[in-house]
Design a protein around this motif. Structure first.
Motif, short mmCIF file in Angstrom:
data_model
loop_
_atom_site.label_atom_id
_atom_site.label_comp_id
_atom_site.label_asym_id
_atom_site.label_seq_id
_atom_site.Cartn_x
_atom_site.Cartn_y
_atom_site.Cartn_z
N TYR A 86 48.86 34.00 47.42
CA TYR A 86 49.57 34.31 46.17
C TYR A 86 51.07 33.97 46.32
N SER A 113 53.68 35.49 45.25
CA SER A 113 54.58 36.62 45.54
C SER A 113 54.05 37.51 46.66
N MET A 114 52.82 37.30 47.08
CA MET A 114 52.18 38.15 48.10
C MET A 114 52.56 39.63 47.90
N THR A 163 45.04 45.57 49.39
CA THR A 163 44.16 46.70 49.07
C THR A 163 43.90 47.50 50.34
N ARG A 223 41.62 49.58 52.09
CA ARG A 223 40.19 49.75 51.83
C ARG A 223 39.53 50.29 53.10
N TYR A 273 36.69 51.71 55.29
CA TYR A 273 35.22 51.66 55.43
C TYR A 273 34.71 53.07 55.73
N SER A 304 33.68 47.54 48.04
CA SER A 304 33.05 46.61 48.97
C SER A 304 31.83 47.29 49.58
N THR A 316 29.12 46.89 52.72
CA THR A 316 28.73 46.16 53.92
C THR A 316 27.21 46.15 54.00
N THR A 337 32.86 43.48 46.37
CA THR A 337 32.37 42.47 47.31
C THR A 337 31.09 42.99 47.95
N GLN A 339 28.86 42.10 51.47
CA GLN A 339 29.08 41.25 52.66
C GLN A 339 28.13 40.05 52.60
N ARG A 371 25.34 40.27 64.70
CA ARG A 371 25.29 41.65 64.25
C ARG A 371 23.88 42.22 64.21
N HIS A 390 32.48 40.55 63.26
CA HIS A 390 31.44 41.02 64.18
C HIS A 390 31.29 40.08 65.36
N ARG A 406 34.86 32.69 44.35
CA ARG A 406 34.43 34.06 44.66
C ARG A 406 33.87 34.20 46.08
N SER A 415 34.64 35.04 49.83
CA SER A 415 35.73 35.70 50.53
C SER A 415 35.40 35.79 52.01
N GLN A 467 44.37 40.23 52.37
CA GLN A 467 44.27 40.75 51.00
C GLN A 467 43.83 42.20 50.98
C1 LIG Z 1 38.86 39.11 48.30
C2 LIG Z 1 38.87 40.41 49.10
C3 LIG Z 1 39.12 40.09 50.56
C4 LIG Z 1 39.97 41.31 48.60
O1 LIG Z 1 39.74 41.67 47.28
P1 LIG Z 1 40.73 42.70 46.57
O2 LIG Z 1 40.20 42.92 45.20
O3 LIG Z 1 40.92 43.88 47.41
O4 LIG Z 1 42.10 41.95 46.58
P2 LIG Z 1 42.57 40.62 45.81
O5 LIG Z 1 41.40 39.88 45.28
O6 LIG Z 1 43.49 39.87 46.68
O7 LIG Z 1 43.45 41.27 44.66
C5 LIG Z 1 42.91 41.95 43.55
C6 LIG Z 1 43.45 41.33 42.26
O8 LIG Z 1 44.87 41.37 42.26
C7 LIG Z 1 45.40 40.07 42.18
N1 LIG Z 1 46.59 39.97 43.07
C8 LIG Z 1 46.71 40.48 44.28
N2 LIG Z 1 47.92 40.24 44.79
C9 LIG Z 1 48.57 39.51 43.90
C10 LIG Z 1 49.87 38.95 43.82
N3 LIG Z 1 50.76 39.06 44.78
N4 LIG Z 1 50.18 38.27 42.72
C11 LIG Z 1 49.30 38.12 41.72
N5 LIG Z 1 48.06 38.64 41.73
C12 LIG Z 1 47.72 39.33 42.79
C13 LIG Z 1 44.29 39.14 42.59
O9 LIG Z 1 44.40 37.87 42.03
C14 LIG Z 1 43.04 39.87 42.14
O10 LIG Z 1 42.72 39.63 40.82
P3 LIG Z 1 41.50 38.66 40.37
O11 LIG Z 1 40.29 39.09 41.11
O12 LIG Z 1 41.40 38.87 38.92
O13 LIG Z 1 41.92 37.28 40.78
C15 LIG Z 1 37.53 41.10 48.90
O14 LIG Z 1 36.44 40.29 49.29
C16 LIG Z 1 37.42 42.41 49.63
O15 LIG Z 1 37.91 43.41 49.16
N6 LIG Z 1 36.77 42.47 50.78
C17 LIG Z 1 36.57 43.71 51.49
C18 LIG Z 1 35.52 43.56 52.48
C19 LIG Z 1 35.29 44.81 53.27
O16 LIG Z 1 35.83 45.86 52.97
N7 LIG Z 1 34.46 44.78 54.25
C20 LIG Z 1 34.13 45.90 55.08
C21 LIG Z 1 33.39 45.45 56.20
S1 LIG Z 1 33.19 46.71 57.32
C22 LIG Z 1 32.19 46.17 58.57
O17 LIG Z 1 31.53 45.15 58.50
C23 LIG Z 1 32.28 47.10 59.74
C24 LIG Z 1 31.57 46.75 60.93
C25 LIG Z 1 30.06 46.87 60.84
O18 LIG Z 1 29.51 47.66 60.08
O19 LIG Z 1 29.39 46.14 61.59
#
Ligand SMILES: CC(C)(COP(=O)(O)OP(=O)(O)OC[C@H]1O[C@@H](n2cnc3c(N)ncnc32)[C@H](O)[C@@H]1OP(=O)(O)O)[C@@H](O)C(=O)NCCC(=O)NCCSC(=O)CCC(=O)O
Length: 530
Positions: free
Chosen positions: A46, A48-49, A56, A58, A60, A135, A137, A166, A168, A178, A215, A254, A256, A333
């Motif tokens: 982005y 402006s990051m 987010t 987030r 688990y 999200s 998993t 999301t 996984q 895994r 993993h 979409r 990620s 993100q």
């Molecule tokens: C894309 C991500 C990575 C992040 O999504 P997010 O919704 O949190 O963030 P984002 O998409 O970056 O931002 C949300 C919205 O705000 C906007 N936005 C964000 N920052 C911005 C900025 N600076 N300027 C303008 N817009 C911005 C984005 O465009 C988006 O809108 P738009 O969408 O409208 O564009 C997603 O996939 C995610 O949340 N993943 C999480 C995965 C996770 O938690 N996994 C747990 C695994 S735990 C695991 O596996 C443990 C081990 C095990 O069990 O084995």
């Protein structure tokens, strides 16, 4: 570059004691970096990051029953978490119901037990699915949990096009690292392509997959292996979706990703930046993507669980702060910071809160969020970014030479490369060449006692009782007919998610849906390589 006796990075690349301007000779910032939010996205996705919006936060979480997990989510929302992240127990992840013999002893242990629409409704009770992103998993049964989520949202009056989150859904890394795979790779890829197509139509804001290096890193992959094998898997998904007739710009925005953050902060920042650059180029040059969103590598980060120690567990708070800082400096993100007691057991409520507080300190008490990509132009970080990019591209090519990620998995390639790296690290720890504070140096004669959270063992019986009641209460003929249509779709080419949704709405269980597909597709038999 350093000679072979100099310091080496986690990826076994040389690290110079001093970097100077000569390290960036010929470095063209317009080509290598671009502006933030612009191709090749090295400086972040982005413009402006975090000056525009923080990542987010987030965390688990999930354990026991849907009711207990729901309470933990409410606590996390109250403590200021930005998004939900659901951990499921092993039976749910493997497509078994809580009352099957194979599930015995595992119900509600490493995450929450979800068998049916009834459980899912309880899990999200009082949580507004129109505003919160979630999200999950979940991998082999990703479609099942996604559809249950959509059904609960519909009950709340929230349509699919409002839902953000999301799944996984990254089965390829399950074969590599895994272990929660069910079906063979080719059938799994077909299901994933169906999910991409379904979400494009019905849930366009949903992130359909979280292609995960985390993993593999936990299993011992180096940073270079982590991003190379992850991107090689991503290439396979793109090919599978294209083969199913989808256009790259209809699903790639979409996709990620999900990576680890280790305490080796400089190399991690370089890794994240290199990964973004590699992905952008592949999508543009190899797959001909036109939409810049298709080229943006957006990722979640979790701090490295494998680096946490059971000895002197409070030291883990320090490790997690450093790891989280690396993720933020690398432009993540979304972030999960581990709880300090995670090497011992499930996090207590206090430990979970402290983990979230760690992110809040990084976000609101440091200055790293006030300017975008603070390391840009750094002699060392730009050099490392280039080195990692080059090494990762070479490893991706090795996977491609083996016939792509699936063929390489079938030959045991990624798994054995990762095992070799894990073995090297273990030897270094055992010999004392690598310091782990509190483990092989700076140890205590007597460790303090620590009382971890334990899951209530009666929940398995409760979950069984709930399933019995559900089976007695539902219209079995409707369930059987819907499961029959699901099997027909699995034998043919129709999108699986429509009949699956009908079955789940009629209160078919997750286990029944998975068994229907097992019946048609069979199960994956891993190949052992040494
Ligand atoms: C894309 C991500 C990575 C992040 O999504 P997010 O919704 O949190 O963030 P984002 O998409 O970056 O931002 C949300 C919205 O705000 C906007 N936005 C964000 N920052 C911005 C900025 N600076 N300027 C303008 N817009 C911005 C984005 O465009 C988006 O809108 P738009 O969408 O409208 O564009 C997603 O996939 C995610 O949340 N993943 C999480 C995965 C996770 O938690 N996994 C747990 C695994 S735990 C695991 O596996 C443990 C081990 C095990 O069990 O084995």
């Amino acid at each position: 570059m350093a000679d072979s006796t100099g310091a080496r990075s986690e990826s076994d690349l040389p690290i110079e004691p001093v970097y100077d301007a000569s390290a960036l000779e010929g470095f063209d910032p317009d080509v290598k970096l671009g502006a933030p939010g612009r191709y090749p996205f090295t400086r972040g996705v982005y413009p402006s990051m975090y000056t525009g919006r923080p990542w987010t936060m987030r965390q688990y979480a999930g354990f026991g029953t849907a009711k207990e997990s729901n309470e933990r989510y409410h606590q996390l929302v109250k403590a200021g978490t930005g998004g939900l992240s659901v951990a499921f127990d092993l039976p749910t992840q493997m497509g078994y119901d809580s009352d099957e013999p194979i599930a015995h002893g595992e119900v509600g242990k490493v995450g929450v037990a979800i068998d049916s629409l009834d459980d899912m409704r309880t899990l999200f009770d009082g949580l507004p699915l129109d505003t919160i992103s979630t999200s999950m998993t979940i991998n082999a049964p990703g479609s099942t949990l996604l559809l249950l989520y959509q059904l609960v949202a519909e009950e709340q009056g929230v349509p699919g096009d409002k839902l953000t989150g999301t799944i996984q859904n990254d089965v390829l890394k399950e074969y590599i690292a895994r272990g929660t795979y069910i079906y063979p790779p080719r059938e799994s890829l077909r299901l994933i392509a169906d999910i991409f197509a379904y979400c494009h139509k019905e849930m366009p804001r949903w992130n359909t997959i979280s292609i995960s290096g985390y993993h593999m890193a936990e299993a011992g992959a180096t940073p270079v292996q982590e991003i190379a094998f992850t991107i090689a898997n991503a290439i396979e998904y793109v090919r599978a979706a294209e083969a199913a007739g989808l256009h790259v710009d209809d699903f790639a925005p979409r996709l990620s990703f999900f990576f680890v953050a280790r305490t080796t902060l400089l190399e991690e920042v370089a890794k994240f930046r290199a990964a973004r650059r590699i992905w952008a180029k592949i999508m543009k040059e190899q797959f001909g993507a036109q939409n810049p969103k298709s080229m943006m590598l957006r990722f979640h980060t979790q701090t490295a669980g494998v680096q946490l120690t059971a000895q002197q567990p409070e030291v883990n708070l320090v490790r997690v702060a450093l790891q989280g800082l690396g993720a933020v400096l690398g432009g993540t993100q979304s972030l999960h910071t581990n709880s300090f007691d995670e090497a011992i057991a499930l996090p207590t409520e206090k430990a979970a809160r402290l983990a979230l507080r760690t992110q809040q300190v990084i976000a609101y008490e440091t200055d790293v969020t006030k300017t975008v990509d603070p390391f840009a132009g750094s002699y060392v970080v730009e050099s490392m970014t280039d080195d990692i990019e080059e090494a990762a591209l070479a490893l991706i090519q090795r996977v491609e030479d083996l016939g792509g990620a699936v063929a390489a998995i079938e030959q045991g390639f990624q798994k054995s490369e990762i095992e070799r790296s894990a073995y090297r690290v273990q030897l270094e720890i055992d010999s004392g060449e690598r310091t782990v504070v509190g483990v092989n140096r700076f140890t205590l004669d007597q460790e303090e006692r620590y009382d971890p959270l334990r899951v209530d063992p009666t929940i398995e019986a409760d979950q069984r009782a709930r399933l019995e009641a559900l089976r007695a209460d539902r219209d079995q003929a409707v369930v059987d007919a819907a499961l029959g249509r699901l099997k027909d779709a699995a034998r043919g080419t129709d999108n699986l998610l429509y009949p699956m949704k009908e079955a789940l709405a009629a209160r078919a269980t997750g286990g029944e849906v998975a068994h229907a597909l097992r019946e048609v597709w069979g199960v994956y038999q891993p190949r052992e390589t040494f």
